[in-house]
Write an enzyme that holds these catalytic residues in place. Structure first.
Site, PDB file in Angstrom:
ATOM      1  N   TYR A 193       0.040  -5.338   9.361  1.00  0.00           N
ATOM      2  CA  TYR A 193       0.023  -4.529  10.569  1.00  0.00           C
ATOM      3  C   TYR A 193      -0.752  -4.429  11.785  1.00  0.00           C
ATOM      4  O   TYR A 193      -0.514  -4.217  12.749  1.00  0.00           O
ATOM      5  CB  TYR A 193       0.249  -2.881  10.217  1.00  0.00           C
ATOM      6  CG  TYR A 193       1.437  -2.436   9.402  1.00  0.00           C
ATOM      7  CD1 TYR A 193       2.337  -3.273   8.931  1.00  0.00           C
ATOM      8  CD2 TYR A 193       1.665  -0.897   9.297  1.00  0.00           C
ATOM      9  CE1 TYR A 193       3.645  -2.832   8.364  1.00  0.00           C
ATOM     10  CE2 TYR A 193       2.786  -0.395   8.896  1.00  0.00           C
ATOM     11  CZ  TYR A 193       3.734  -1.384   8.313  1.00  0.00           C
ATOM     12  OH  TYR A 193       4.888  -0.682   7.842  1.00  0.00           O
ATOM     13  N   GLY A 224       0.808  -1.197  -0.144  1.00  0.00           N
ATOM     14  CA  GLY A 224      -0.014   0.001  -0.171  1.00  0.00           C
ATOM     15  C   GLY A 224       0.961   1.446   0.055  1.00  0.00           C
ATOM     16  O   GLY A 224       2.328   1.142   0.499  1.00  0.00           O
ATOM     17  N   HIS A 278       7.080  -5.334  12.873  1.00  0.00           N
ATOM     18  CA  HIS A 278       7.364  -4.158  12.096  1.00  0.00           C
ATOM     19  C   HIS A 278       7.510  -3.138  13.508  1.00  0.00           C
ATOM     20  O   HIS A 278       6.591  -2.925  14.168  1.00  0.00           O
ATOM     21  CB  HIS A 278       6.240  -3.498  11.203  1.00  0.00           C
ATOM     22  CG  HIS A 278       6.394  -2.332  10.855  1.00  0.00           C
ATOM     23  ND1 HIS A 278       6.952  -1.649   9.726  1.00  0.00           N
ATOM     24  CD2 HIS A 278       6.246  -1.154  11.577  1.00  0.00           C
ATOM     25  CE1 HIS A 278       6.936  -0.109   9.737  1.00  0.00           C
ATOM     26  NE2 HIS A 278       6.500   0.091  10.966  1.00  0.00           N
ATOM     27  N   ASP A 288      13.012  -5.465   2.542  1.00  0.00           N
ATOM     28  CA  ASP A 288      11.543  -5.000   2.538  1.00  0.00           C
ATOM     29  C   ASP A 288      11.449  -4.488   1.156  1.00  0.00           C
ATOM     30  O   ASP A 288      10.935  -3.379   0.823  1.00  0.00           O
ATOM     31  CB  ASP A 288      11.918  -3.744   3.508  1.00  0.00           C
ATOM     32  CG  ASP A 288      10.524  -3.332   4.041  1.00  0.00           C
ATOM     33  OD1 ASP A 288       9.469  -4.057   3.909  1.00  0.00           O
ATOM     34  OD2 ASP A 288      10.203  -2.366   4.613  1.00  0.00           O
ATOM     35  N   ARG A 331      16.679   1.831  12.426  1.00  0.00           N
ATOM     36  CA  ARG A 331      16.096   3.196  12.262  1.00  0.00           C
ATOM     37  C   ARG A 331      16.697   4.325  12.890  1.00  0.00           C
ATOM     38  O   ARG A 331      16.694   5.212  12.321  1.00  0.00           O
ATOM     39  CB  ARG A 331      14.586   3.158  12.803  1.00  0.00           C
ATOM     40  CG  ARG A 331      13.602   2.398  11.932  1.00  0.00           C
ATOM     41  CD  ARG A 331      12.176   2.749  12.362  1.00  0.00           C
ATOM     42  NE  ARG A 331      11.109   2.106  11.984  1.00  0.00           N
ATOM     43  CZ  ARG A 331      10.411   2.299  10.702  1.00  0.00           C
ATOM     44  NH1 ARG A 331      11.043   3.083   9.959  1.00  0.00           N
ATOM     45  NH2 ARG A 331       9.584   1.393  10.172  1.00  0.00           N
ATOM     46  N   HIS A 364      13.539  -3.542  11.076  1.00  0.00           N
ATOM     47  CA  HIS A 364      13.648  -2.235  10.992  1.00  0.00           C
ATOM     48  C   HIS A 364      14.499  -1.689  12.044  1.00  0.00           C
ATOM     49  O   HIS A 364      14.339  -0.542  12.589  1.00  0.00           O
ATOM     50  CB  HIS A 364      12.391  -1.398  10.570  1.00  0.00           C
ATOM     51  CG  HIS A 364      11.394  -1.960   9.916  1.00  0.00           C
ATOM     52  ND1 HIS A 364      11.706  -2.248   8.502  1.00  0.00           N
ATOM     53  CD2 HIS A 364      10.112  -1.984   9.777  1.00  0.00           C
ATOM     54  CE1 HIS A 364      10.833  -2.842   7.799  1.00  0.00           C
ATOM     55  NE2 HIS A 364       9.603  -2.538   8.419  1.00  0.00           N
ATOM     56  N   ARG A 389       1.041   4.073  12.270  1.00  0.00           N
ATOM     57  CA  ARG A 389       0.057   3.580  11.486  1.00  0.00           C
ATOM     58  C   ARG A 389      -0.288   2.125  11.989  1.00  0.00           C
ATOM     59  O   ARG A 389      -1.188   1.395  11.228  1.00  0.00           O
ATOM     60  CB  ARG A 389       0.994   3.220  10.200  1.00  0.00           C
ATOM     61  CG  ARG A 389       1.305   4.527   9.443  1.00  0.00           C
ATOM     62  CD  ARG A 389       2.291   4.205   8.599  1.00  0.00           C
ATOM     63  NE  ARG A 389       3.676   3.725   9.161  1.00  0.00           N
ATOM     64  CZ  ARG A 389       4.702   3.445   8.490  1.00  0.00           C
ATOM     65  NH1 ARG A 389       4.865   3.251   7.199  1.00  0.00           N
ATOM     66  NH2 ARG A 389       5.864   3.231   9.109  1.00  0.00           N
ATOM     67  N   THR A 433       0.992  -2.084   5.923  1.00  0.00           N
ATOM     68  CA  THR A 433      -0.036  -1.181   6.175  1.00  0.00           C
ATOM     69  C   THR A 433      -1.388  -1.339   5.525  1.00  0.00           C
ATOM     70  O   THR A 433      -2.412  -1.093   6.272  1.00  0.00           O
ATOM     71  CB  THR A 433       0.493   0.220   5.842  1.00  0.00           C
ATOM     72  OG1 THR A 433       1.831   0.451   6.143  1.00  0.00           O
ATOM     73  CG2 THR A 433      -0.390   1.490   6.510  1.00  0.00           C
TER      74      THR A 433
END
Length: 388
Positions: free
Chosen positions: A130, A68, A195, A285, A227, A224, A163, A99
């Site tokens: 998610y 998305g 995530h 990813d 980050r 992730h 999100r 998402t």
């Protein structure tokens, strides 16, 4: 056809030195210091003296059916093509929804996995996305993991992210328990891919689940983790408590300039801090949307993840950050295969012939085999997908 690679520097991913490797029918038949075939049977002979032979790369998170887009419907990302993986040494991919679990569905995800398998790749996926409560293809998480061959776990469930659905300890523990039970009943791992966003709570929710239930930390697989420096520090603590963490190789110049560490740098940093190499992985990813948010969580840019970043991060780890080749290889072969419960990521007798022949000087894939089928030859795709 029998294929014999002679005098190649072999990494299983452990470095074994010069070996001869014989494979056929999708399986590795022999690994010896010297193999001679005196037979009238036709076979392919490859001089491996200027190459390294490694396991096929395992990409633990790919949005291979498309993702998305946080910039509206027009920004939904495209699907992955076969050669997006194979020409970069990837022979196994694990797909997930993120998402968007409304316009992107599990039926499409599994259809894409089956299509990639038909084209010659190893492809698996997760149920869920998610959001909690988990959406599934069938009746439940247990149903999907137990009865759908391609589904091996749940994910990617979002935590510490604006999100996500801000899951509670109880809700996340229930998901993990169901995945774990389904894995036990079906001979799978039932891993819960997590995530992790930019929220200051970092991995606290996972620790609370482990502390308040019988679910171990290693049921979760947070990604992730590069980050920012604070999240990476939390990741090191997670590893020391028994977990495995994943670094995302797709990134943007904006994110790198605003605190994100390159995956190769994060890998090298953790190794320098004494983290067990077996608890560190990298994934691309690929084909995910890479939204760029400012400090107010306002969208200021948008890019798309690439499977090619897995190879480039492996190369960067070795060539720029001095990570030993076998440890860099572990992070994209045996380690992700282990946490996901897949019999992949290793070169061994009777194992699957998922192999990458790397140029010793550049670490670029010269040849790639998936289940014994040659997919890349002389740096070019030999097998292309239906649309590529």
């Amino acid at each position: 056809m029998l294929t014999l690679i002679k005098n190649v520097e072999l990494f299983t991913p452990k470095k074994l030195g010069k070996r001869d490797v014989l494979f056929a029918g999708g399986k590795i038949l022999a690994i010896e210091e010297k193999i001679e075939l005196n037979s009238s049977i036709e076979f392919s002979l490859i001089d491996g003296s200027s190459f390294l032979l490694t396991p096929g790369f395992v990409d633990a998170l790919v949005h291979f059916s498309g993702g998305g887009g946080e910039a509206g419907f027009a920004s939904r990302t495209p699907q992955m093509n076969l050669t997006d993986a194979t020409k970069h040494g990837i022979t196994t991919v694990i797909g997930a929804l993120g998402t968007d679990d409304v316009s992107r569905t599990h039926t499409d995800l599994i259809a894409k996995a089956k299509g990639l398998k038909q084209e010659g790749l190893n492809a698996f996926c997760h149920t869920g996305s998610y959001h909690l409560p988990i959406k599934t293809l069938g009746h439940s998480i247990r149903h999907d993991i137990m009865y759908i061959d391609e589904i091996i776990g749940v994910g990617e469930v979002a935590i510490a992210d604006h999100r996500g659905t801000q899951p509670s300890v109880k809700a996340l523990a229930s998901v993990a328990a169901e995945a774990r039970t389904a894995g036990l009943l079906s001979g799978k791992r039932g891993t819960v891919s997590i995530h992790v966003g930019t929220g200051v709570e970092h991995l606290q929710l996972l620790h609370e689940v482990a502390q308040s239930t019988e679910i171990p930390l290693n049921q979760f697989y947070p990604t992730h983790m590069n980050r920012n420096a604070e999240l990476l520090t939390a990741g090191i603590a997670f590893c020391k408590a028994g977990g495995t963490i994943d670094f995302t190789t797709s990134t943007t110049e904006y994110d790198l300039a605003n605190g994100e560490l390159a995956a190769a740098e994060a890998l090298a940093y953790c190794l320098d801090k004494g983290v067990n190499p077996q608890q560190l992985t990298m994934s691309s990813d690929g084909h995910a949307s890479l939204p760029i948010y400012n400090v107010h969580n306002e969208l200021v840019g948008f890019e798309v993840g690439s499977e090619s970043s897995l190879l480039s991060s492996f190369q960067q780890a070795v060539q720029q950050f001095d990570v030993p080749i076998e440890l860099a290889l572990q992070s994209i072969t045996a380690n992700p295969a282990h946490i996901l419960g897949l019999d992949k990521g290793r070169v061994c007798v009777e194992g699957d012939a998922d192999l990458v022949l790397l140029d010793a000087a550049t670490l670029t894939p010269h040849s790639v085999w998936c289940n014994g089928k040659k997919m890349v030859d002389t740096y070019q795709p030999l097998v292309t997908g239906f649309f590529s």
